[in-house]
Design a protein around this motif. Sequence first.
Motif, mmCIF file in Angstrom:
data_model
loop_
_atom_site.group_PDB
_atom_site.id
_atom_site.type_symbol
_atom_site.label_atom_id
_atom_site.label_comp_id
_atom_site.label_asym_id
_atom_site.label_seq_id
_atom_site.Cartn_x
_atom_site.Cartn_y
_atom_site.Cartn_z
ATOM 1 N N ILE A 35 1.533 -6.520 -5.122
ATOM 2 C CA ILE A 35 0.277 -6.372 -4.394
ATOM 3 C C ILE A 35 -0.110 -7.730 -3.794
ATOM 4 N N CYS A 36 -0.561 -7.702 -2.552
ATOM 5 C CA CYS A 36 -0.820 -8.934 -1.787
ATOM 6 C C CYS A 36 -1.633 -9.965 -2.568
ATOM 7 N N HIS A 37 -2.737 -9.538 -3.180
ATOM 8 C CA HIS A 37 -3.615 -10.509 -3.862
ATOM 9 C C HIS A 37 -2.953 -11.080 -5.112
ATOM 10 N N CYS A 51 0.183 -0.485 -4.555
ATOM 11 C CA CYS A 51 -1.226 -0.087 -4.542
ATOM 12 C C CYS A 51 -1.327 1.393 -4.885
ATOM 13 N N HIS A 84 0.809 -1.225 0.000
ATOM 14 C CA HIS A 84 0.000 0.000 0.000
ATOM 15 C C HIS A 84 0.843 1.277 0.000
ATOM 16 N N ASP A 123 -7.174 -7.909 4.196
ATOM 17 C CA ASP A 123 -7.521 -6.965 3.134
ATOM 18 C C ASP A 123 -8.834 -7.421 2.503
ATOM 19 N N SER A 183 -3.265 -1.845 -10.073
ATOM 20 C CA SER A 183 -4.005 -2.549 -9.006
ATOM 21 C C SER A 183 -4.104 -4.053 -9.191
ATOM 22 N N CYS A 184 -4.542 -4.695 -8.102
ATOM 23 C CA CYS A 184 -4.767 -6.143 -8.105
ATOM 24 C C CYS A 184 -5.848 -6.533 -9.095
ATOM 25 N N ARG A 221 -11.711 8.112 -3.056
ATOM 26 C CA ARG A 221 -10.929 6.873 -3.144
ATOM 27 C C ARG A 221 -9.544 7.094 -3.746
HETATM 28 S S1 SF4 Z 1 -7.727 -2.744 -4.320
HETATM 29 FE FE1 SF4 Z 1 -6.085 -1.281 -4.626
HETATM 30 S S2 SF4 Z 1 -5.406 -0.784 -2.540
HETATM 31 FE FE2 SF4 Z 1 -6.562 -2.710 -2.414
HETATM 32 S S3 SF4 Z 1 -5.042 -4.339 -2.610
HETATM 33 FE FE3 SF4 Z 1 -5.845 -3.927 -4.660
HETATM 34 S S4 SF4 Z 1 -4.401 -2.440 -5.513
HETATM 35 FE FE4 SF4 Z 1 -4.099 -2.454 -3.314
#
Ligand code: SF4
Lengths: 424, 164
Positions: free
Chosen positions: A107-109, A363, A69, A128, A304-305, A391
């Motif tokens: 990114i984690c996911h 992120c 993030h 998350d 983004s993820c 956002r």
């Molecule tokens: S939605 Fe956005 S902030 Fe949330 S994990 Fe995915 S890239 Fe990161």
Amino acid sequence: MTITEKILARASYKPKVVPGDVVFTRIDKVMMHDVSGPGVIKVFNEWEKKGKRFERIWDPDRVWVTEDHFVPAADIVSSQNIIALSNWTKRYGIKRHYKYGLGQYGICHTLSHEEALVLPGEVYVGGDSHTNTTGALGAFSAGLGHTDIAYVLMNGKIWFKVPETMMFNLMGTKPDYIMAKDIILKIIGDVGTDGANYKTMQFSGETIKQLGMDERLTLTNMTTEAGAKNGIIEPDIITDAYLRKRTNTPYFPVIGDPDARFSEVYTYEIDKLEPTVAKPFSPGNVSAVRELQGTEIDKAYIGSCTGAKLQDLRLAAKLLKGKKVKIRTEVLPAAQSIYIEAIREGIVNTFLDAGAVVGPPTCGACCGAHMGVLGKSEICVSTTNRNFPGRMGHVESQTYLASPIVVAASALTGKITDPRDLVN
Amino acid sequence: MMTVMRGIVHKYKRANIDTDVIIPGPYLKIHDHKELAKHAMEGLDPQFPFKVAQGDFLVTGSNFGCGSSREHAPIALSHAGIKAILSPSFARIFYRNAVDGGYLLPIEVEEATVDKISDKDEVEIDIKQNKINNLTRNESYTMKPFPELIAKIVEAGGLMNYKV
Ligand code: SF4
């Protein structure tokens, strides 16, 4: 039982569960990042202040930590958080800490599937909300807050209410220039942003069989935007091929019973679907791109993820190839491995030649944290998953959510654009 | 956890008040609870932290707390003073964060109840009786009882204190 019910039953040592049952479920995998992680540490510290000692956590090999993030460290507070997180993972022997600037990270996911950290049939929780993403691999994947994650790290289990399952049958062949993002935006527009509250969204049907893993992940990622507890797709040969490229670990897939019960069944004819966007200020505020043609925008964001997996970058680049963008365009691959592959395939060069900037995985701008925050009057078209007020920056800034192809088409004209109009 | 609570209502009747509104993204790096409270509801009403006193309540439209899993949301609200939220429905992660963290009570009520309560009404919430008494208007409403496990976690003051 549905796939979700079967996974939860197995993990709570019960022969059968039905929606509404409350179960304490054994957990297979846990994730926390640079926002939820410091929260988890705080919970541990508070208990230590009360005299409890935690010599070890439940199972450090089932845990991973990401920096996503606020990397590259946005300011001093963020860098202190990352230092604290690093010390903590060292203290508890967590080997999988994906550090910014040290090989694979992202990114984690994205890491959860890129690194095959989660396998079919498992119960996976992450600190998350978009932990739902990984359900595309046929796992039960749900987001939790940091107290719940701390509880899992201490006890290896957590409570769940067994959700009802909404079934989405996707029928027909996906037309060119339509992506999974169009499908899921259309669905969220129909069911509403609380339409799947406390429930499972399961996707099935012939269209699913044609969708690669990156596209499937977009569907499950955005189930969070309809309020779903989890999104899930039954594992098949595409799932297996995807995983076998990444791991040799055996796994035990689960699929639903033929007589499984669903709370609702929806059927979508995907061959008739139009490019779709969500207008400010809700992912449920959807409209066909055609109805918005000509809406002027200031920035195009591919990140983004949700929208910066390899397939997302590939399709956006295909449209941009040999052309120039008209507005500020920012591309941030979702993980280092994707970045590297995008360079190998010439995709990064295509973006650069088109005039876009390509930044490090983070992120960043997706949650309005840093790396390209929107100003008051700015309007952005974005491959991300949320467009609530504020956002991506100022509360009056506006974000349109769209597929990577629609974002690329819009970058070329400076207006919301149906990609089919550019190629014809 | 007290079973009867009394406080003043702050009403935001909009539905889908999301976590980006409750505590915007840039504050996610902050983990000091008092500091977070200063930014509670900043996306909707920057004056909010100054209006709320300890023990007050929020009354809102449906699907409150939708969006992210940030526990910062119930933390910011509870440290600003909010002890319970009355809404027709809550987003699931917000609900469980509020309960498991022991921060505040998410209480489900009918849409009509939300309509009947006004900003600044003084209200008494009686969890044992599942009743809400509007002292300003001399009216009573029902609340949806907590499911069994939730009631136990609430009684324990959060999941960490709850013995399975
Ligand atoms: S939605 Fe956005 S902030 Fe949330 S994990 Fe995915 S890239 Fe990161």
